[in-house]
Write a protein that holds these residues in place. Structure first.
Motif, PDB file in Angstrom:
ATOM      1  N   PRO A   1      65.395  67.309   5.094  1.00 38.27           N
ATOM      2  CA  PRO A   1      66.420  68.147   5.744  1.00 38.27           C
ATOM      3  C   PRO A   1      66.626  67.815   7.217  1.00 38.27           C
ATOM      4  O   PRO A   1      67.621  68.224   7.798  1.00 38.27           O
ATOM      5  CB  PRO A   1      65.872  69.568   5.563  1.00 38.27           C
ATOM      6  N   ASP A   2      65.674  67.087   7.794  1.00 37.77           N
ATOM      7  CA  ASP A   2      65.810  66.739   9.209  1.00 37.77           C
ATOM      8  C   ASP A   2      66.576  65.429   9.407  1.00 37.77           C
ATOM      9  O   ASP A   2      66.717  64.962  10.528  1.00 37.77           O
ATOM     10  CB  ASP A   2      64.418  66.623   9.829  1.00 37.77           C
ATOM     11  N   SER A   3      67.047  64.840   8.322  1.00 36.24           N
ATOM     12  CA  SER A   3      67.747  63.555   8.432  1.00 36.24           C
ATOM     13  C   SER A   3      69.253  63.799   8.539  1.00 36.24           C
ATOM     14  O   SER A   3      69.749  64.856   8.146  1.00 36.24           O
ATOM     15  CB  SER A   3      67.448  62.702   7.205  1.00 36.24           C
TER      16      SER A   3
ATOM     17  N   VAL B   1      74.898  65.376   6.721  1.00 41.43           N
ATOM     18  CA  VAL B   1      76.258  65.333   7.269  1.00 41.43           C
ATOM     19  C   VAL B   1      77.200  64.648   6.278  1.00 41.43           C
ATOM     20  O   VAL B   1      78.363  65.054   6.116  1.00 41.43           O
ATOM     21  CB  VAL B   1      76.261  64.577   8.619  1.00 41.43           C
TER      22      VAL B   1
ATOM     23  N   GLY C   1      78.477  66.970   3.646  1.00 40.18           N
ATOM     24  CA  GLY C   1      79.466  67.891   4.230  1.00 40.18           C
ATOM     25  C   GLY C   1      80.799  67.217   4.474  1.00 40.18           C
ATOM     26  O   GLY C   1      81.858  67.810   4.240  1.00 40.18           O
ATOM     27  N   LEU C   2      80.754  65.964   4.919  1.00 37.10           N
ATOM     28  CA  LEU C   2      82.002  65.249   5.209  1.00 37.10           C
ATOM     29  C   LEU C   2      82.793  64.986   3.923  1.00 37.10           C
ATOM     30  O   LEU C   2      84.030  65.092   3.913  1.00 37.10           O
ATOM     31  CB  LEU C   2      81.695  63.931   5.926  1.00 37.10           C
TER      32      LEU C   2
ATOM     33  N   LEU D   1      84.440  68.175   3.005  1.00 30.63           N
ATOM     34  CA  LEU D   1      85.601  68.427   3.876  1.00 30.63           C
ATOM     35  C   LEU D   1      86.788  67.567   3.462  1.00 30.63           C
ATOM     36  O   LEU D   1      87.941  68.043   3.400  1.00 30.63           O
ATOM     37  CB  LEU D   1      85.222  68.114   5.330  1.00 30.63           C
TER      38      LEU D   1
ATOM     39  N   LEU E   1      78.651  76.040   2.147  1.00 28.34           N
ATOM     40  CA  LEU E   1      78.304  74.987   3.120  1.00 28.34           C
ATOM     41  C   LEU E   1      77.421  75.537   4.232  1.00 28.34           C
ATOM     42  O   LEU E   1      76.436  74.903   4.646  1.00 28.34           O
ATOM     43  CB  LEU E   1      79.580  74.406   3.717  1.00 28.34           C
ATOM     44  N   THR E   2      77.770  76.724   4.715  1.00 25.29           N
ATOM     45  CA  THR E   2      77.009  77.302   5.827  1.00 25.29           C
ATOM     46  C   THR E   2      75.598  77.668   5.377  1.00 25.29           C
ATOM     47  O   THR E   2      74.620  77.419   6.104  1.00 25.29           O
ATOM     48  CB  THR E   2      77.724  78.561   6.355  1.00 25.29           C
TER      49      THR E   2
ATOM     50  N   HIS F   1      73.614  74.583   5.171  1.00 23.33           N
ATOM     51  CA  HIS F   1      73.271  74.102   6.520  1.00 23.33           C
ATOM     52  C   HIS F   1      72.124  74.909   7.111  1.00 23.33           C
ATOM     53  O   HIS F   1      71.167  74.339   7.669  1.00 23.33           O
ATOM     54  CB  HIS F   1      74.519  74.208   7.406  1.00 23.33           C
TER      55      HIS F   1
ATOM     56  N   ALA G   1      68.862  74.074   5.460  1.00 20.24           N
ATOM     57  CA  ALA G   1      68.324  72.800   5.961  1.00 20.24           C
ATOM     58  C   ALA G   1      67.713  72.978   7.341  1.00 20.24           C
ATOM     59  O   ALA G   1      66.665  72.394   7.657  1.00 20.24           O
ATOM     60  CB  ALA G   1      69.430  71.756   6.000  1.00 20.24           C
ATOM     61  N   LEU G   2      68.367  73.804   8.166  1.00 26.30           N
ATOM     62  CA  LEU G   2      67.835  74.072   9.511  1.00 26.30           C
ATOM     63  C   LEU G   2      66.450  74.712   9.420  1.00 26.30           C
ATOM     64  O   LEU G   2      65.506  74.299  10.101  1.00 26.30           O
ATOM     65  CB  LEU G   2      68.825  74.990  10.231  1.00 26.30           C
TER      66      LEU G   2
END
Lengths: 174, 428
Positions: free
Chosen positions: A54-56, A60, A63-64, A67, A89-90, A93, A96-97
């Motif tokens: 999750p730190d990689s 993104v 998510g892209l 989108l 998505l949120t 995110h 993962a944070l």
């Protein structure tokens, strides 16, 4: 719990990291633009990689793709499912944070989870507001100068973000 | 890497938020703002909370030395923590140390309770490197992270636990000043030796009036002196046989040896005896004769730091056996040199007893590439040789007893004491 086992909180968080982008992508289905299977597989692979690490920055990518697919799927209006996708998505995110707070074997304590649940709920309040605003704005005639204002705002935002991310080194006390 | 750095979460929020807005503008689709809005908010809030000061982190153990089975706590000391919201610790897992909670992986919001602590439990004697870890500090909203900072390990001295042990047996040849062992010579003690006719110099309070009236002559009660004795502990550290699973699990030969030596030393020091230590091993550690709590601490410290391995080539083994001392050899009796030492001492007339510390069912570690069948055969042959050595020691009059806690040495010490009173011929 053995030294190398993954605690339940980390398992749940990583499951959310995986499911968030996938659900956000599949949510285009009710709007009539279901994604092709290979796109679902691509997002699942990217989300799976993000769940493992999750730190990689790989998260993104998922998510892209979501989108981009939603950009193609919003031609016919602004369905409610876009709000579902935003929530998914949120949540992915934020999961993962939280998962990236420490190593895989580190459980997340309840106060931290409660704090981020409150924060997530606050942040998600923007979704219905943005959805209502988008429905109001959609179909309105384009205002003159909106592109110039948007470009200037984007430049200012990038400048501000760049300046903010550059943390000044503290001065050594003499 | 010591300063604050943006986290992957902040980068993700910035990219998805800004690109979502850009796509909304370019494609003219305000619906994309719905997807981008939460990320814009998250990125903005994280950027607003960007830290301005760099904290410093240090870790310390509550104790530098502790007995097996007990624990200490590793605490973080943080300074300049105005911008720190969350602290994550990931401690290394050194052998024979147990970490709590979550095996040293712990994180917590930095609040009134301070940073999270890691409890360290010592499971085996020796010098353990404890407290090596990585620490990461997070700013509010997890936009920035300081670290992971590497904190080095601190040596933790784990003293051998005192195995349950007690003995009521007297020392074979007490030869000292003041102690609790019944001596062979008469003196001021409490143990009745004889009732004999009065001599000039006898104390009047020792007159036995009943016997004096019956015989018509004054008789006095004579007692044996009570003296301390010298106890020399010889610890075989040439090799460690068996598996060590800590203080609560299976014990290797060195575990049994060190814990038994610690227990015997504590018993004799508390009785007022003088105890010395000689280690037959790579470190050749030794502690001279002494008594008292401080000396016991020195003995246990030395036991905790002994090094297992063969003696250096140039090393000559000097045991330093003094007159009247009891030599207690703690050994699995697998090395021929230890058998030779014991036999030599016995022939010199020294009171020697061997505590057999080979754990039942012990098997050697098979080297990589070695045939297990050959290794098993070699081990069986070694055990046969060992039994031959033990039989020969027995025929020389040296008792060999397996360690089984309280009372292990009582019987053999009594027999040694009885034998010490008999006339004998020794070779010098």
């Amino acid at each position: 719990m053995t030294p190398d086992s993954t605690p339940r909180s980390q398992l749940v968080l990583r499951a959310l990291v995986f499911l968030g982008p996938v659900v956000a992508l599949v949510a285009t289905g009710p709007a009539g633009h279901g994604p092709p299977w290979w796109l679902v597989v691509l997002v699942a692979v990217l989300a799976g990689a993000a769940a493992v690490a999750p730190d990689s920055p790989v998260g993104v990518g998922a998510g892209l793709v979501v989108l981009a697919w939603w950009t193609l799927s919003l031609r016919d209006g602004i369905p409610v499912s876009v709000a579902v996708a935003a929530v998914a998505l949120t949540v992915g995110h934020l999961a993962a944070l939280l998962a990236s707070y420490g190593p895989r074997a580190m459980p997340l304590d309840a106060p931290t989870l409660r704090l981020w649940a409150r924060r997530g709920a606050l942040v998600l309040l923007t979704v219905p507001g943005a959805w209502l605003l988008a429905r109001v704005v959609r179909g309105e005639p384009e205002q003159p100068g909106v592109w110039v204002v948007a470009l200037a705002a984007a430049c200012l935002a990038i400048l501000g973000a760049t300046a903010a991310m550059d943390v000044p080194e503290p001065k050594e006390p003499r | 890497m010591n300063g604050w750095r943006p986290t992957a979460a902040l980068g993700r929020a910035l990219v998805l938020g800004s690109l979502g807005l850009a796509l909304a503008l370019v494609a003219g689709e305000p619906g994309l703002v719905v997807l981008a809005a939460p990320f814009v908010v998250l990125a903005a809030v994280a950027l607003v909370h960007r830290p301005g000061t760099t904290p410093t982190v240090a870790a310390a153990l509550d104790h530098r030395s502790l007995p097996e089975g007990q624990g200490t706590t590793s605490r973080l000391t943080l300074t300049r923590v105005e911008d720190v919201e969350y602290v994550a610790r990931s401690a290394a897992r050194p052998p024979h140390l147990a970490l709590r909670p979550s095996h040293g992986q712990v994180g917590r919001l930095l609040g009134a309770d301070g940073p999270p602590v890691v409890e360290i439990g010592a499971q085996r004697w020796g010098i353990r490197m404890a407290g090596e870890e990585k620490v990461a500090l997070y700013a509010p909203w997890a936009g920035f992270r300081c670290g992971p900072l590497h904190l080095p390990a601190d040596p933790l001295r784990v003293l051998p636990t005192t195995a349950p042990y007690d003995s009521r047996a007297e020392a074979p040849q007490p030869l000292g000043l003041v102690g609790a062992n019944r001596s062979q010579r008469p003196g001021a003690g409490t143990e009745l030796a004889d009732i004999r006719p009065f001599q000039a110099g006898d104390r009047l309070r020792r007159i036995n009036w009943r016997v004096s009236l019956r015989t018509g002559d004054l008789h006095v009660v004579s007692t044996r002196a009570e003296e301390d004795t010298g106890v020399l502990l010889v610890v075989d550290a040439l090799a460690d046989q068996g598996v060590s699973e800590g203080v609560t699990g299976a014990a290797s030969s060195m575990d049994l040896t060190v814990r038994a030596a610690s227990a015997i030393a504590e018993h004799h020091v508390r009785r007022g005896d003088r105890v010395a230590l000689r280690v037959v091993g790579r470190g050749a550690e030794q502690v001279g004769y002494g008594a008292g709590a401080r000396h016991l601490r020195r003995l246990r410290d030395r036991l905790a730091t002994l090094r297992v391995g063969e003696l250096p080539e140039a090393e000559t083994l000097t045991l330093g056996v003094t007159g009247g001392a009891v030599v207690i050899v703690l050994s699995p009796m697998l090395a021929p040199s230890v058998g030779t030492i014991v036999a030599t001492l016995v022939r010199r007339g020294v009171s020697v007893l061997v505590v057999d510390t080979l754990p039942p069912g012990a098997a050697p570690a098979v080297a990589e590439g070695a045939d297990p069948k050959v290794a098993a055969l070699a081990w069986r042959m070694r055990l046969i040789e060992r039994s031959v050595v033990l039989d020969r020691l027995g025929s020389l009059g040296c008792p060999v007893v397996p360690w089984h806690g309280p009372g292990t040495l009582d019987d053999v010490l009594r027999r040694l004491a009885r034998r010490a009173r008999m006339p004998r011929v020794v070779s010098r």
